[in-house]
Design an enzyme around this catalytic site. Structure first.
Site, PDB file in Angstrom:
ATOM      1  N   HIS A  97       0.813  -1.103  -0.019  1.00  0.00           N
ATOM      2  CA  HIS A  97      -0.039   0.103  -0.046  1.00  0.00           C
ATOM      3  C   HIS A  97       0.985   1.356  -0.150  1.00  0.00           C
ATOM      4  O   HIS A  97       2.050   1.363   0.556  1.00  0.00           O
ATOM      5  CB  HIS A  97      -1.037   0.025   1.270  1.00  0.00           C
ATOM      6  N   GLU A 146      -3.790   1.925  -7.221  1.00  0.00           N
ATOM      7  CA  GLU A 146      -4.331   2.895  -6.250  1.00  0.00           C
ATOM      8  C   GLU A 146      -3.310   4.144  -6.554  1.00  0.00           C
ATOM      9  O   GLU A 146      -2.291   4.283  -5.713  1.00  0.00           O
ATOM     10  CB  GLU A 146      -4.017   2.186  -4.759  1.00  0.00           C
TER      11      GLU A 146
HETATM   12  P1  PGA Z   1     -10.124   5.625   0.105  1.00  0.00           P
HETATM   13  O1  PGA Z   1      -8.451   4.602   0.401  1.00  0.00           O
HETATM   14  O2  PGA Z   1     -11.037   4.625  -0.226  1.00  0.00           O
HETATM   15  O3  PGA Z   1     -10.105   6.217   1.460  1.00  0.00           O
HETATM   16  O4  PGA Z   1      -9.556   6.637  -0.868  1.00  0.00           O
HETATM   17  C1  PGA Z   1      -8.157   3.792  -0.691  1.00  0.00           C
HETATM   18  C2  PGA Z   1      -7.193   2.872   0.054  1.00  0.00           C
HETATM   19  O5  PGA Z   1      -5.981   3.577   0.743  1.00  0.00           O
HETATM   20  O6  PGA Z   1      -6.908   1.717  -0.092  1.00  0.00           O
END
Ligand code: PGA
Length: 220
Positions: A97, A146
């Site tokens: 992440h 992401e």
């Molecule tokens: P969010 O975060 O849905 O709050 O934008 C996504 C993530 O960090 O995986």
């Protein structure tokens, strides 16, 4: 991998105590019983065992994931949680992440070890990339795109970008591709209509069970 689609992950990050996790599960369990895709919830480590117990007691379809996994197998690594210590509790682990890469300086080498350790303990990595160029370690089968600018901002990436990155990832390997970053009940349907197999929902819309349920409802 044989998971029902769409594949929807809730990542609580460092939020919620056990009572709040438990209440969330109580609200989601009946909804999950009729959802035709896969739901994976990732609470913090201390709540995995109680969550697993609660879900298995009623044979819920909700699956559990860890938010991270140690790069080390086991041993003198104070504070770490090894894959072999939680593989009876979780089926999945988020790895790579952007918050781990940024705040904990995790690099390609570290992340490759994490993927290897997860897999040797039979935990399926959900490997996060921030763009189409990020290295995906060999063996990873689920890749979550992401983009950092979309996380927690309420501004999801454009459909054009999501489509372009998802297609380029799929051209590189037989990946299940997820999108994460400000996924909401308003945008989720059109996101999974592209070359995207599911979504990773972080703090913005997974912590409140009603908001998360509205995402599942939009997908049903
Ligand atoms: P969010 O975060 O849905 O709050 O934008 C996504 C993530 O960090 O995986």
């Amino acid at each position: 991998m044989n998971e029902a689609l769409p594949f929807v992950v809730a990542n609580f990050k460092a939020n919620k105590n056990w009572q709040e996790v438990s209440d969330w599960l109580d609200k989601l369990i009946p909804i999950a019983a009729t959802f035709t895709g896969t739901i994976v919830v990732c609470p913090a480590y201390p709540f995995l065992a109680s969550s697993a117990q609660k879900l298995s007691a009623i044979s819920s379809k909700i699956k559990l994931g860890a938010q991270d996994i140690s790069q080390f197998e086991a041993g003198a690594y104070t504070g770490e949680v090894a894959a072999s210590q939680i593989n009876d509790l979780v089926s999945f682990s988020v790895i790579g992440h952007s918050e781990r890469r940024q705040n904990f300086k995790e690099n390609e080498e570290t992340l490759t070890s994490k993927v290897l350790n997860a897999q040797s303990a039979n935990i399926e990595p959900i490997f996060c990339v921030q763009d189409a160029q990020t290295l995906v370690p060999a063996g990873a089968k689920i890749v979550a795109y992401e983009p950092v600018f979309a996380i927690g901002t309420g501004n999801a990436d454009s459909h054009e970008n999501i489509q372009a990155v998802a297609s380029s990832l799929k051209a590189k390997g037989e990946y299940m591709v997820l999108y994460g970053g400000s996924v909401s009940s308003e945008n989720v349907k059109s996101i999974v209509q592209m070359s995207v197999d599911g979504v990773l929902v972080g703090a913005t819309n997974s912590l409140d069970p009603d908001r998360f349920i509205s995402i599942l409802t939009a997908l049903s």
